[in-house]
Design a protein around this motif. Structure first.
Motif, mmCIF file in Angstrom:
data_model
loop_
_atom_site.group_PDB
_atom_site.id
_atom_site.type_symbol
_atom_site.label_atom_id
_atom_site.label_comp_id
_atom_site.label_asym_id
_atom_site.label_seq_id
_atom_site.Cartn_x
_atom_site.Cartn_y
_atom_site.Cartn_z
ATOM 1 N N GLU A 206 -11.893 -70.766 -17.798
ATOM 2 C CA GLU A 206 -12.338 -69.736 -18.726
ATOM 3 C C GLU A 206 -13.768 -69.287 -18.410
ATOM 4 N N ILE A 207 -14.621 -70.226 -18.093
ATOM 5 C CA ILE A 207 -16.012 -69.910 -17.754
ATOM 6 C C ILE A 207 -16.059 -69.060 -16.490
ATOM 7 N N LYS A 208 -15.259 -69.421 -15.483
ATOM 8 C CA LYS A 208 -15.225 -68.634 -14.244
ATOM 9 C C LYS A 208 -14.827 -67.193 -14.533
ATOM 10 N N GLY A 209 -13.844 -67.008 -15.406
ATOM 11 C CA GLY A 209 -13.413 -65.658 -15.763
ATOM 12 C C GLY A 209 -14.529 -64.853 -16.398
ATOM 13 N N VAL B 73 -31.133 -67.013 -15.795
ATOM 14 C CA VAL B 73 -29.819 -67.580 -15.525
ATOM 15 C C VAL B 73 -29.401 -68.517 -16.652
ATOM 16 N N ARG B 74 -30.309 -69.329 -17.134
ATOM 17 C CA ARG B 74 -29.990 -70.242 -18.246
ATOM 18 C C ARG B 74 -29.601 -69.462 -19.497
ATOM 19 N N ASP B 75 -30.333 -68.387 -19.784
ATOM 20 C CA ASP B 75 -29.999 -67.553 -20.940
ATOM 21 C C ASP B 75 -28.602 -66.964 -20.794
ATOM 22 N N THR B 76 -28.283 -66.490 -19.601
ATOM 23 C CA THR B 76 -26.955 -65.929 -19.334
ATOM 24 C C THR B 76 -25.875 -66.983 -19.532
ATOM 25 N N MET B 77 -26.084 -68.162 -18.973
ATOM 26 C CA MET B 77 -25.094 -69.236 -19.113
ATOM 27 C C MET B 77 -24.942 -69.641 -20.582
ATOM 28 N N ASP B 78 -26.035 -69.715 -21.318
ATOM 29 C CA ASP B 78 -25.978 -70.057 -22.733
ATOM 30 C C ASP B 78 -25.136 -69.042 -23.514
ATOM 31 N N LYS B 79 -25.323 -67.757 -23.209
ATOM 32 C CA LYS B 79 -24.569 -66.711 -23.884
ATOM 33 C C LYS B 79 -23.081 -66.805 -23.550
ATOM 34 N N LEU C 280 -21.416 -69.500 -22.535
ATOM 35 C CA LEU C 280 -20.858 -70.724 -23.118
ATOM 36 C C LEU C 280 -20.723 -70.616 -24.634
ATOM 37 N N ALA C 281 -21.581 -69.851 -25.270
ATOM 38 C CA ALA C 281 -21.502 -69.682 -26.726
ATOM 39 C C ALA C 281 -20.248 -68.900 -27.130
ATOM 40 N N LYS C 282 -19.765 -68.054 -26.235
ATOM 41 C CA LYS C 282 -18.578 -67.239 -26.515
ATOM 42 C C LYS C 282 -17.277 -68.024 -26.339
ATOM 43 N N ILE C 283 -17.368 -69.162 -25.700
ATOM 44 C CA ILE C 283 -16.158 -69.926 -25.387
ATOM 45 C C ILE C 283 -15.893 -70.966 -26.439
#
Length: 65
Positions: A12-15, A54-60, A62-65
């Motif tokens: 899901e994260i990859k998508g 990049v951390r902010d992007t990953m946090d956003k 991951l928050a949606k999942i």
């Protein structure tokens, strides 16, 4: 989200990453294999962004999942 959770939701994260960053290849995503730190490194290199961006992007994502 801890490492086990990330690994469990890796498909899901990859998508989500592909949606956000079309320039990422399957090889880029597979290089990280569920490891957040490695994925952040790949994003930094591929996109030329800072570690904080990049951390902010990953946090956003991951928050949606």
């Amino acid at each position: 989200m801890n490492r086990d959770q990330i690994e469990g939701k890796w498909t899901e994260i990859k998508g989500k990453l592909r949606e956000s960053y079309g320039e990422l290849t399957d090889d880029d995503l597979e290089a990280a294999k569920g490891d957040r730190d490695q994925m952040e490194g790949v994003l930094q290199q591929k996109l030329g962004k800072s570690k904080e961006e990049v951390r902010d992007t990953m946090d956003k994502i991951l928050a949606k999942i």
